[in-house]
Motif scaffolding. Sequence first.
Motif, PDB file in Angstrom:
ATOM      1  N   VAL A   1       5.148  -2.958 -18.919  1.00 22.53           N
ATOM      2  CA  VAL A   1       4.443  -4.243 -18.930  1.00 22.53           C
ATOM      3  C   VAL A   1       4.890  -5.109 -17.760  1.00 22.53           C
ATOM      4  N   ARG A   2       6.194  -5.177 -17.535  1.00 17.82           N
ATOM      5  CA  ARG A   2       6.720  -6.038 -16.465  1.00 17.82           C
ATOM      6  C   ARG A   2       6.234  -5.583 -15.085  1.00 17.82           C
ATOM      7  N   ARG A   3       6.270  -4.283 -14.820  1.00 17.11           N
ATOM      8  CA  ARG A   3       5.845  -3.798 -13.499  1.00 17.11           C
ATOM      9  C   ARG A   3       4.363  -4.060 -13.272  1.00 17.11           C
ATOM     10  N   LEU A   4       3.535  -3.854 -14.299  1.00 11.15           N
ATOM     11  CA  LEU A   4       2.109  -4.132 -14.143  1.00 11.15           C
ATOM     12  C   LEU A   4       1.871  -5.623 -13.917  1.00 11.15           C
ATOM     13  N   PHE A   5       2.609  -6.452 -14.630  1.00  7.03           N
ATOM     14  CA  PHE A   5       2.477  -7.902 -14.455  1.00  7.03           C
ATOM     15  C   PHE A   5       2.872  -8.314 -13.038  1.00  7.03           C
ATOM     16  N   GLU A   6       3.979  -7.793 -12.553  1.00  7.58           N
ATOM     17  CA  GLU A   6       4.442  -8.156 -11.213  1.00  7.58           C
ATOM     18  C   GLU A   6       3.457  -7.674 -10.144  1.00  7.58           C
ATOM     19  N   GLN A   7       2.887  -6.494 -10.308  1.00  6.37           N
ATOM     20  CA  GLN A   7       1.892  -6.010  -9.354  1.00  6.37           C
ATOM     21  C   GLN A   7       0.645  -6.890  -9.380  1.00  6.37           C
ATOM     22  N   ALA A   8       0.234  -7.294 -10.588  1.00  6.06           N
ATOM     23  CA  ALA A   8      -0.935  -8.163 -10.688  1.00  6.06           C
ATOM     24  C   ALA A   8      -0.664  -9.510 -10.031  1.00  6.06           C
ATOM     25  N   GLN A   9       0.547 -10.036 -10.210  1.00 10.77           N
ATOM     26  CA  GLN A   9       0.920 -11.292  -9.537  1.00 10.77           C
ATOM     27  C   GLN A   9       0.831 -11.139  -8.024  1.00 10.77           C
ATOM     28  N   ALA A  10       1.334 -10.026  -7.517  1.00 11.18           N
ATOM     29  CA  ALA A  10       1.300  -9.799  -6.073  1.00 11.18           C
ATOM     30  C   ALA A  10      -0.139  -9.718  -5.563  1.00 11.18           C
ATOM     31  N   ALA A  11      -1.071  -9.304  -6.446  1.00  8.84           N
ATOM     32  CA  ALA A  11      -2.483  -9.191  -6.060  1.00  8.84           C
ATOM     33  C   ALA A  11      -3.260 -10.473  -6.309  1.00  8.84           C
ATOM     34  N   GLY A  12      -2.578 -11.516  -6.814  1.00  6.98           N
ATOM     35  CA  GLY A  12      -3.251 -12.803  -6.986  1.00  6.98           C
ATOM     36  C   GLY A  12      -3.290 -13.353  -8.391  1.00  6.98           C
ATOM     37  N   LEU A  13      -2.770 -12.633  -9.386  1.00  2.26           N
ATOM     38  CA  LEU A  13      -2.753 -13.137 -10.754  1.00  2.26           C
ATOM     39  C   LEU A  13      -1.890 -14.395 -10.842  1.00  2.26           C
ATOM     40  N   ALA A  14      -2.421 -15.430 -11.482  1.00  2.00           N
ATOM     41  CA  ALA A  14      -1.642 -16.636 -11.772  1.00  2.00           C
ATOM     42  C   ALA A  14      -1.180 -16.581 -13.219  1.00  2.00           C
ATOM     43  N   GLN A  15      -0.043 -17.203 -13.495  1.00  2.00           N
ATOM     44  CA  GLN A  15       0.472 -17.204 -14.859  1.00  2.00           C
ATOM     45  C   GLN A  15       0.948 -18.593 -15.248  1.00  2.00           C
ATOM     46  N   LEU A  16       0.662 -18.980 -16.474  1.00  2.66           N
ATOM     47  CA  LEU A  16       1.090 -20.271 -17.004  1.00  2.66           C
ATOM     48  C   LEU A  16       1.695 -20.040 -18.380  1.00  2.66           C
ATOM     49  N   GLN A  17       2.946 -20.467 -18.546  1.00  3.31           N
ATOM     50  CA  GLN A  17       3.577 -20.347 -19.863  1.00  3.31           C
ATOM     51  C   GLN A  17       3.137 -21.528 -20.709  1.00  3.31           C
ATOM     52  N   ALA A  18       2.278 -21.241 -21.677  1.00  2.00           N
ATOM     53  CA  ALA A  18       1.698 -22.304 -22.488  1.00  2.00           C
ATOM     54  C   ALA A  18       1.229 -21.727 -23.807  1.00  2.00           C
ATOM     55  N   GLU A  19       1.250 -22.566 -24.823  1.00  2.00           N
ATOM     56  CA  GLU A  19       0.735 -22.201 -26.129  1.00  2.00           C
ATOM     57  C   GLU A  19      -0.673 -22.755 -26.273  1.00  2.00           C
ATOM     58  N   VAL A  20      -1.579 -21.920 -26.768  1.00  2.00           N
ATOM     59  CA  VAL A  20      -2.967 -22.327 -26.939  1.00  2.00           C
ATOM     60  C   VAL A  20      -3.182 -22.759 -28.375  1.00  2.00           C
ATOM     61  N   HIS A  21      -3.714 -23.978 -28.546  1.00  2.00           N
ATOM     62  CA  HIS A  21      -3.884 -24.550 -29.882  1.00  2.00           C
ATOM     63  C   HIS A  21      -5.322 -24.498 -30.377  1.00  2.00           C
ATOM     64  N   GLY A  22      -6.244 -24.151 -29.546  1.00  2.00           N
ATOM     65  CA  GLY A  22      -7.639 -24.128 -29.968  1.00  2.00           C
ATOM     66  C   GLY A  22      -8.545 -24.261 -28.765  1.00  2.00           C
TER      67      GLY A  22
END
Length: 436
Positions: free
Chosen positions: A206-227
């Motif tokens: 999971v971590r390696r795929l996430f890091e590769q996606a980030q390198a390709a432009g994936l943005a990430q936000l640590q947040a909880e979704v309430h609705g």
Amino acid sequence: MQDLNHDLVVIGGGIIGVSCAWRLTRAGYKVLLLEKDDIGRGASFGNAGHIATEQVLPLASPAVLRQLPRMLLDPLGPLRLDWRYLHRIAPWLLRLVANMRPRAQRAGSAGLRLLNEASLPAWRQLLQQAGLSRLLKEEGSLLVCESEQAFAELQRYSHVLGELGVSSEPWSAQTLHRQVSGLAPAVSGGLSFPDTGHVTDPYQLVRRLFEQAQAAGLAQLQAEVHGGRWLADGIELGTSRGPLFAKRVLIAAGAWAAPLVRELAGLKVPLDTERGYHLMLPGERARPPVAVSSLERKFIMTPMADGLRLAGTVEFAGLQRPPDYRRAWGLMRHADALFARPLATEGATPWMGCRPSLPDSLPVIDRVGPQGRLLLAFGHHHLGLTQAAVTARLMLSLLSGSAPELDMAPFRLARFGQLPPSHNFNNSVCLPGSEI
């Protein structure tokens, strides 16, 4: 309201969400990944690592119904229902019973076969593209037993699987002990599944795929979704970081997906959780050579880079109750019974995670709502790792409008009830307490 100008917001940082984000980012989409915790630290962290393409029979079976009294009475049994949760899960259990009808079982098996037959080739392709093929061992797996009666049952099971297109080979005790050294004399035979495999480090995957996606432009936000709610030109998500506007949303939140599906799709899905446990043995790195599960004991042992992982058991107790780690440590007794000498326990660590489970044992993989702005990928129960790569390919097809490689009818959300018309999807403000 934040407008981050992304094509898609993915909710969920487990193997399903990350695999989809990796695939879609590589395809040129601007993707934002929302996850309230660390990426890959949920059920994806502690799964058995088994690419379980042989598992094409739904959980719903008369055998489960016969075990219900024992489930309520035995806190350490392989299938456990916490009596304090019975009132909450009763509607789910009723749907499970309804899916025990022959027609429903045949439909469930057909859907599982569709996904599982495509799963290993999808992983092979994805990992080759990612340069991570070393993490996948395509060396088969074993299901073993401890009596002649059980071996006869395995042979019947092999016949059933063969009719469903699953390859298996019965191995006598002599063959099994010759192929896997160190087994206990009580192990009397097994089934070999050649078209399966295992991942040597699910968390690193999971971590390696996430890091590769980030390198390709994936943005990430640590947040909880309430609705969330529908707007004229997109979807507004309520998050712990404030309102967020999304052109499209993919719900891949696993066992926590139901509230958002209710909010945005206007449908209450019968999603519950199978709490699974594992015990990691860092001192065991040489045995067994492939994933080995037990017919009678209902658990699996998978060799991994960091040791031997004992995993299994199904516990229905909801998302809120604390783990009962006796269930993880109890796996030790079962594992020792399968080997001639005791396993090394120094440094052993227990774990518990929540698998998302639907009563027909099929995931939801779909695109609904005005202009198909709401995408769905959840409910893979204990086959999340197995089906993640093919789910990501299907999600790309749904998003791009190309023809999916599989018949999508078994995985549509509408199988749980009538969806509202596209022009009448929920546009209300988020409900209190609906957290993902």
